[in-house]
Design an enzyme around this catalytic site. Structure first.
Site, short mmCIF file in Angstrom:
data_model
loop_
_atom_site.label_atom_id
_atom_site.label_comp_id
_atom_site.label_asym_id
_atom_site.label_seq_id
_atom_site.Cartn_x
_atom_site.Cartn_y
_atom_site.Cartn_z
N GLY A 136 -28.85 40.44 -3.81
CA GLY A 136 -28.12 39.77 -2.74
C GLY A 136 -27.00 40.63 -2.22
N ARG A 137 -26.65 40.41 -0.96
CA ARG A 137 -25.56 41.19 -0.35
C ARG A 137 -24.63 40.26 0.39
NH1 ARG A 137 -23.99 46.28 0.68
NH2 ARG A 137 -25.68 47.01 -0.67
N PHE A 140 -18.18 41.30 1.05
CA PHE A 140 -17.32 42.26 0.38
C PHE A 140 -18.07 43.13 -0.64
CE2 PHE A 140 -13.97 39.82 2.15
CZ PHE A 140 -12.89 40.68 2.23
N ASP A 257 -15.94 25.47 -1.21
CA ASP A 257 -17.15 25.93 -0.52
C ASP A 257 -18.40 25.40 -1.23
OD1 ASP A 257 -18.44 27.19 1.56
OD2 ASP A 257 -18.59 29.12 0.53
N ASN A 525 5.60 -12.91 -5.82
CA ASN A 525 6.22 -13.02 -4.50
C ASN A 525 7.63 -13.57 -4.61
OD1 ASN A 525 6.35 -12.70 -1.76
ND2 ASN A 525 4.71 -14.15 -1.27
N SER A 553 8.65 -16.94 7.94
CA SER A 553 9.93 -17.53 8.38
C SER A 553 10.30 -18.75 7.56
CB SER A 553 9.86 -17.90 9.87
OG SER A 553 8.79 -18.81 10.10
N ASP A 555 9.96 -19.36 4.16
CA ASP A 555 10.64 -19.15 2.89
C ASP A 555 11.12 -17.72 2.67
OD1 ASP A 555 8.25 -17.87 2.58
OD2 ASP A 555 7.51 -19.11 0.94
#
Length: 581
Positions: A136-137, A140, A257, A525, A553, A555
């Site tokens: 393979g080539r 780099f 990759d 809560n 509104s 409680d």
């Protein structure tokens, strides 16, 4: 070594859909076909492809793509395919760096700063190995088969990656080689990692000696099966990929990759195990760190990579793309040009409606969807994916997940209100989520049903390699110190180790949220002012008008909308966006 976007690009053949390498390092003339009529030319660099309109044929869903084909030029490590404007910007940056690396002399002459290209590796490669044929080539260097002359590997065939020092023209390229060797050495030992033997050098080259895998690439196997695997065969492949991904992610390494070309079979046997290769683009990353350089291969790159802010979740997107290809034989994101592919990745949804998807199991489709989620916070980790219903019946272990450490670290440092909200959410979890949490809790080896900081430390050190020390993953234990003074039961661990973002990606999220809010009403809560809620969420006064809608509104307590938004979290950017709409 692999290739980052500053080192190469990929050209797509418009007629065949195949990909050919283009070498920018050697200043070869571009072989990219002319821009098709109607495409808008790009003249400026942008980290996000949103500015570029869709190419013809790319809309709400990607254009149908054929089975991925073998490259027209047989690169063993195909260069990635960054968009044209990105390459333009990088070439300019390289020219600037080159100018800065020159020192003017008295007579107006210029000499380049000499680079130290010594790595400290053994220099007796020729006396120990006999090089054979080239297999393979790459950009780099090239890869050859070699036979060991002496030592423990005597008469054994190996693969040797030969990287030319003449092509190491910058300090960055030298560091890339050093890091690749460090990664291969540090990660060595996993059954699906290509085995690293040694590294050598001489005045001309660096030689990386590795296990020889003779079974060919995963891409070749896909093509030999007509482009599509059965679900049973696909599961076997995906589990191997997830196994090695979970391993490298725990070590604080992101591959960057992952694609069929970078998985090799050990032998030509049908049941041969796979090995991941090519760590030339890989990097060390801390759990809370975000990387910003754009690298990878266009068809497999994650959206957050294009937005320059990513971690190991980017690899999970690539695994999602591979799984999609295995199950249907085509790419989920496709376009005629590189920038078109990027636009499709960022904007389009994978097509799960056309043939053969109607015949694919619902579990497999859900698996793909949860990996190809554009919000990286909602994506499954490799360990979570191994507990997904699609893979659950298979015989495999569930590895320790670094995500648990990140979530527990945030939990022990959270406010009492947030911890109460998460505890309520944990009581509404389904069996599917509890399977994953139970496996992670067992990795911590609880004593008397509880875990503390020592359990987290012991588990992490137990799985530690040289790579984990280099990536400084162990530093996260310092931020978990509040656990030194307390112990966690499984119930509290479940609250600490769940991600509301990931749960939001589930089809049953509404039911889970409703049940959780009922528990929150009973146990967590409380009355809270807008100012206090803004302080809880670490946002400023500009968000007050938004937060007002979250409080009842009657409680002064959080309503259902407020509870779910509080779990999700609110950023100043998102709140400002809402106000502008």
């Amino acid at each position: 070594m692999g290739h980052c976007c500053s080192k190469g690009a990929v050209k797509e053949d418009v007629n065949t859909g195949s990909i050919a390498g283009v070498n920018y390092q050697n200043e070869r003339p571009s072989r990219k076909p002319p821009t098709p009529a109607g495409d808008t030319p790009v003249h400026s660099f942008t980290g996000s492809p949103w500015q570029i309109p869709f190419p013809e044929g790319v809309g709400a869903t990607p254009s149908p793509a054929g089975t991925p084909r073998r490259s027209m030029l047989k690169w063993p490590f195909p260069p990635p395919s960054p968009a044209k404007p990105i390459m333009s910007a990088i070439r300019k940056r390289r020219e600037i760096k080159k100018e800065k690396s020159k020192i003017p002399e008295e007579e107006g002459k210029e000499t380049e700063i000499s680079l130290d290209k010594t790595f400290g590796y053994s220099r007796n490669f020729r006396s120990r190995y006999e090089l054979g044929k080239e297999v393979g080539r790459g950009h780099f260097g090239h890869t050859c088969v070699a036979k060991c002359k002496k030592g423990a590997l005597k008469n054994q065939s190996v693969a040797v990656k030969i990287i030319s020092k003449s092509k190491m023209t910058t300090a960055i390229s030298i560091e890339d080689v050093r890091r690749e060797v460090m990664l291969l050495k540090g990660l060595c030992g996993h059954q699906h990692m290509v085995h690293f033997y040694d590294a050598f050098e001489d005045d001309q080259n660096v030689y990386i000696v590795m296990e020889l895998c003779e079974g060919g690439e995963l891409l070749d196997r896909i093509l030999s099966k007509g482009g599509r695997y059965t679900e049973t065969d696909a599961k076997s492949i995906v589990m191997q990929i997830l196994s090695v991904a979970s391993f490298i992610h725990l070590q604080g390494v992101v591959h960057r990759d992952l694609k069929p070309e970078n998985f090799l079979f050990s032998t030509k046997d049908e049941a041969s195990p796979m090995k991941v290769i090519d760590f030339g683009l890989s990097d060390f990353v801390r759990p809370d760190q975000r990387l910003n350089d754009i690298v990878g291969s266009a068809y497999y790159v994650a959206p957050e990579v294009l937005h320059r802010s990513y971690n190991v979740e980017a690899d999970m997107w690539s695994i999602g793309v591979i799984t999609y290809i295995l199950l249907c034989g085509s790419r989920p994101f496709f376009a005629r040009t590189e920038s078109g592919i990027f636009r499709s990745v960022v904007r389009a949804d994978p097509n799960l409606n056309c043939s053969p998807w109607p015949s694919v199991s619902p579990e497999a489709k859900d698996f793909v969807k949860r990996l190809l989620n554009k919000d990286h916070r909602k994506r499954m980790t490799a360990s979570q994916a191994l507990t997904h219903p699609w893979l659950r019946d298979e015989n495999h272990d569930v590895p320790l997940d670094i995500l648990v450490y990140k979530l527990v670290k945030s939990y022990v440092r959270a406010t009492p209100l947030r911890r109460a909200a998460l505890k309520a959410l944990s009581k509404a979890l389904t069996e599917d989520e509890l399977i994953y949490l139970s496996a992670q809790f067992n990795h911590l080896e609880p004593k008397d049903g509880c875990v503390s900081l020592d359990n987290f430390k012991t588990a992490l050190v137990k799985h530690s390699t040289a790579a984990m020390k280099e990536s400084r993953v162990l530093d996260i234990l310092e931020k978990m110190k509040p656990l030194s003074y307390t112990q966690m039961t499984f119930e509290e661990f479940s609250a600490a180790a769940i991600s509301p973002h990931q749960l939001e990606a589930l089809q049953g999220w509404e039911a889970i949220a409703n049940t959780a809010f009922q528990y929150f009403e009973l146990e967590g809560n409380r009355t809270i002012s807008i100012e206090a809620l803004a302080q809880e969420m670490n946002v400023g006064e500009s968000t007050h008008s938004t937060l007002k809608d979250w409080i009842r509104s009657s409680d002064g307590k959080l309503n259902f909308l407020g509870y779910t938004k509080f779990l999700h979290g609110l950023s100043i950017r998102s709140s400002n966006t809402r106000q502008q709409q």
